[in-house]
Design an enzyme around this catalytic site. Structure first.
Site, short mmCIF file in Angstrom:
data_model
loop_
_atom_site.label_atom_id
_atom_site.label_comp_id
_atom_site.label_asym_id
_atom_site.label_seq_id
_atom_site.Cartn_x
_atom_site.Cartn_y
_atom_site.Cartn_z
N ASP A 57 0.86 -1.17 0.00
CA ASP A 57 0.00 0.00 0.00
C ASP A 57 0.91 1.23 0.00
O ASP A 57 2.12 1.14 0.24
CB ASP A 57 -0.95 -0.02 1.21
CG ASP A 57 -2.19 0.85 0.97
OD1 ASP A 57 -2.13 1.72 0.06
OD2 ASP A 57 -3.20 0.69 1.67
C1 BGC Z 1 -5.09 3.09 -0.13
C2 BGC Z 1 -5.14 2.04 -1.22
C3 BGC Z 1 -4.98 2.71 -2.56
C4 BGC Z 1 -3.68 3.49 -2.57
C5 BGC Z 1 -3.43 4.20 -3.89
C6 BGC Z 1 -3.88 3.98 -0.25
O1 BGC Z 1 -3.98 5.05 0.63
O2 BGC Z 1 -5.09 2.45 1.13
O3 BGC Z 1 -6.36 1.35 -1.17
O4 BGC Z 1 -5.00 1.74 -3.58
O5 BGC Z 1 -3.74 4.46 -1.55
O6 BGC Z 1 -4.27 5.27 -4.04
#
Ligand code: BGC
Length: 741
Positions: free
Chosen positions: A282
């Site tokens: 993540d």
């Molecule tokens: C989120 C993810 C997301 C990623 C990219 C993160 O803050 O937890 O679900 O895919 O950002 O935007």
């Protein structure tokens, strides 16, 4: 001196490693044997790996956000999305353009321009409420089609964390509380996305059950309990959807960060489940280069971490011998295999037109299958001859709300120039920029007015209960829309409806007994007014055509067929954790989230174990017709098979969700969904439905044996209208077995 020697050795080692690539066999110069699309993805990955330098391999293992915060150019080659992994022109490796998420293709902060719009599906929790895997596949296919048409080749979708807390900010992005339902629906959605020749993730692996202190929350749980709950949901989703990538989570799991957790990544995912895709982090979830040997393959959104761990520090680790080159090959091979499998090497994507009208129908069908009729005291459907309808609250004149955060389809499709209503929530921190509730432009008010052309359909914004009550008083029916914002980065502090909406409902219900409440929430909210109103409809976050779908259910054009994918508590005192862990703690404080309390018994299993009666059980949902069951037959030896006949005993066509639960096993009571099927039936029509239970749902995970153990003896099962209401029972005798993990 010693230090200098070490540095020199390091440099020598590194330059040697970065030197000319190893060519495995004699080939004409410039030949790219991995471009032979007839070869398997694995073979092609091996062929290209043999031509790659360490630098080239490592370049596949990290990348920046695909956008810039504030002014400044996009990373070179990025089209503007959440994440970006540059390609390699020498080898013909295409770049990875990664966009959020499960509900549609996001365009955060309009980074790809205001004309880049996407179709917005209902929330994933709504999808789960359809109990219809085909709808999940269709929605995924639609999202993947739009991604591909925008030249995005990785969709950051497939949210499947179990809803362990009805205040969870991201539950709307997930598929409910049950591993079979959640895993099936997320898996089908992933399969649909990937049918477009792009990669999907499944996320956020694992036990990412709350947003409060999400970067530092430590989910504590027994390994056996995790296998039987959250990990099982991932396992099923991966088996069904075969996602090219798994996104690991921010939180810690039993004291170790999700993106550097050897147990969840190396042992469970890669070894026990044999997962061959790649693990991406993540955004901002990597804390050290050691994550690489713990099983993380790719560092995403690298500007958000303290360092680009998977570049220089990784190469230094290889030079120093602390990171095996075989592990670098393994990680690069995983990324490449996923890319070959999706066909990314075999085409050049260009922007394509999108059939938004057709896609809006996909969104509408999903919402129509998702709406749950929770209560009906004869008020619904609204009589065709109604003369005066009072519509109240919830921005029902503008559209339907959506969840906030990275998954939000911030720029839903609408006629160019049509403004969107969005309610800015404000707040602090990085996620504040994303914290506006966007009302997707499908107004329930408009849809109702179109259907009641000869009636007076009034609208009151619901801000003042007194004004709303006055509008409702002499109406044939009053429809109160209430909503709850929820989103990434924040859990709700309570399970109450915000903005004084309970008082609004009280006032309207006191003025008019024919009050219908339409809930548009991301979670189960308390309903102190449940006994006072004529009907309650759960419409979730309804997506691109939410208003239309809601109106069709209210009028009876669509017979509601959604079922609850979460158990509905009466209030927080019934929850395993009456207070969200970390409430009041500093944002970066390490917070223990004690999942040992309920262990594997999430949602309805917790209520059954505690012998508590919730407001509504998982699986609950009414219809404008009625259904009956006959002739349950249960057999088994290795697993349970069952069949039952369901009949539409009412006067209207409708859909039932036939639900099969395990109710007991040798020595203990049980409650677990082991099969479900949605069936459409005309009045009087019957259908025989058959199930074969996934034996893991009958078993217990034994960490000593590292497998699923089925104890010999009698297993009782039942057909239920929800997890708490069993209508027919039967049993089967199973033999002792141990199944692989
Ligand atoms: C989120 C993810 C997301 C990623 C990219 C993160 O803050 O937890 O679900 O895919 O950002 O935007």
């Amino acid at each position: 001196m010693k230090g200098m020697k070490f540095a020199a050795a390091l440099l020598c080692g590194m330059s040697a490693l970065a030197a000319a690539p190893l060519v495995a066999q004699a080939e004409p110069p410039g030949a790219k044997p991995w471009m032979d699309a007839k070869l398997s993805a694995e073979k092609r990955a091996d062929l290209i790996l043999a031509h790659m330098s360490l630098d080239e391999k490592v370049a596949l293992l990290h990348g920046p956000m695909g956008m810039s915060f504030g002014p400044g150019p996009l990373p070179d080659g990025a089209i503007g999305s959440a994440g970006y992994i540059p390609g390699n022109a020498r080898l013909g490796i295409p770049a990875l353009q990664e966009s959020d998420a499960s509900l549609g293709v996001a365009n955060p902060m309009l980074v790809r321009g205001a004309d880049d719009m996407s179709t917005a599906l209902p929330s994933s929790l709504a999808l789960a409420a359809t109990f219809d895997p085909q709808i999940a596949y269709d929605g995924g296919k639609m999202v993947g089609t739009e991604a591909r048409a925008k030249t995005i080749n990785v969709q950051l979708a497939g949210g499947v964390n179990l809803a362990r807390d009805p205040r969870g900010g991201r539950n709307f992005e997930y598929a409910g509380e049950d591993p079979l339902l959640a895993g099936t629906m997320a898996g089908e959605s992933i399969r649909g996305i990937q049918s477009n020749g792009i990669i999907s993730t499944v996320k956020h692996y694992a036990l990412n059950g709350q947003e409060h202190n999400r970067m530092t929350a430590d989910s504590v749980i027994g390994q056996d309990a995790a296998r039987e709950s959250d990990l099982l949901a991932f396992q099923i989703a991966i088996e069904k959807g075969k996602p090219g990538s798994v996104m690991c989570s921010y939180n810690l799991i039993n004291g170790v960060y999700g993106c550097q957790n050897d147990w969840t990544l190396n042992q469970v995912l890669k070894k026990d489940w044999g997962y061959k895709g790649f693990v991406m982090s993540d955004w901002g979830a990597v804390h050290e280069v050691g994550a690489f040997t713990a099983g993380l393959d790719q560092q995403s959104g690298e500007q958000l971490d303290k360092q680009v761990w998977f570049d220089k520090p990784l190469k230094e680790g290889v030079a120093a011998g602390t990171i095996p080159t075989a592990r670098v090959d393994d990680a690069a091979r995983r990324v490449l295999t996923a890319m070959f499998t999706a066909g990314l090497f075999d085409r050049t994507d260009t922007k394509q037109p999108i059939d938004f009208d057709a896609h809006a129908q996909v969104a509408q069908r999903e919402e129509e299958g998702a709406i749950v009729l929770l209560e009906n005291r004869g008020v619904l459907p609204i009589a065709a001859g109604a003369k005066k309808i009072a519509v109240i609250g919830g921005n029902a004149d503008a559209g339907v709300p959506s969840g906030t955060g990275s998954s939000q389809v911030s720029n839903p499709y609408r006629k160019p120039g049509t403004p969107l209503r969005s309610v800015a929530l404000g707040g602090e921190g990085m996620m504040a920029a994303f914290s506006s509730v966007v009302f997707h432009p499908s107004a329930p008010l408009t849809a109702l007015r179109e259907r009641f052309k000869n009636a007076h359909v009034s609208f009151d914004n619901g801000i003042y209960p007194e004004a709303a009550a006055a509008a409702a008083r002499d109406a044939d029916v009053a429809v109160v829309f209430v909503y709850q914002p929820s989103g990434e980065g924040e859990d709700a502090p309570s399970t109450s409806l915000p903005f004084g909406q309970d008082a609004l409902i009280d006032a309207v219900a006191a003025a008019n007994p024919n009050t219908v409440v339409v809930l548009e929430t991301g979670n189960a909210v308390d309903m102190p007014w449940a006994g006072k109103v004529g009907a309650i409809v759960q419409a979730w976050y309804g997506g691109q055509k939410g208003g239309e779908a809601i109106a069709r259910v209210l009028t009876g054009e669509v017979n509601p067929s959604g079922r609850l994918p979460i158990t509905w508590q009466r209030d927080v005192s019934q929850l395993p954790r009456p207070v969200v862990p970390g409430t009041g703690a500093a944002p970066d404080a390490r917070v223990k989230v004690d999942y040992t309390i309920e262990g594997p018994d999430v949602g309805y299993r917790w209520f059954a174990r505690q012998r508590m009666s919730p407001q509504y059980w998982f699986g609950h949902g009414l219809s404008y017709t009625s259904f009956g069951y006959q002739g349950l037959s249960v057999t088994g030896r290795k697993t349970v098979t069952a069949s039952v006949t369901v009949t539409n005993t009412g006067a209207k066509a409708g859909k039932d969700v036939v639900q099969l639960y395990l109710t007991g096993k040798p020595g203990s009571d049980e409650r677990r969904l082991i099969g479900f099927e949605k069936v459409a039936l005309a009045p009087g029509e019957s259908r025989k439905v058959s199930f074969t239970a996934d034996p893991r749902l009958l078993a217990e995970f034994d960490t000593g044996k590292n497998g699923w153990v089925i104890a010999p003896g009698d297993y009782t099962v039942g057909i239920g209208t929800d997890a708490g209401t069993i209508k027919l029972s039967g049993s089967a005798k199973l033999s002792a077995q141990t199944l692989k993990p």
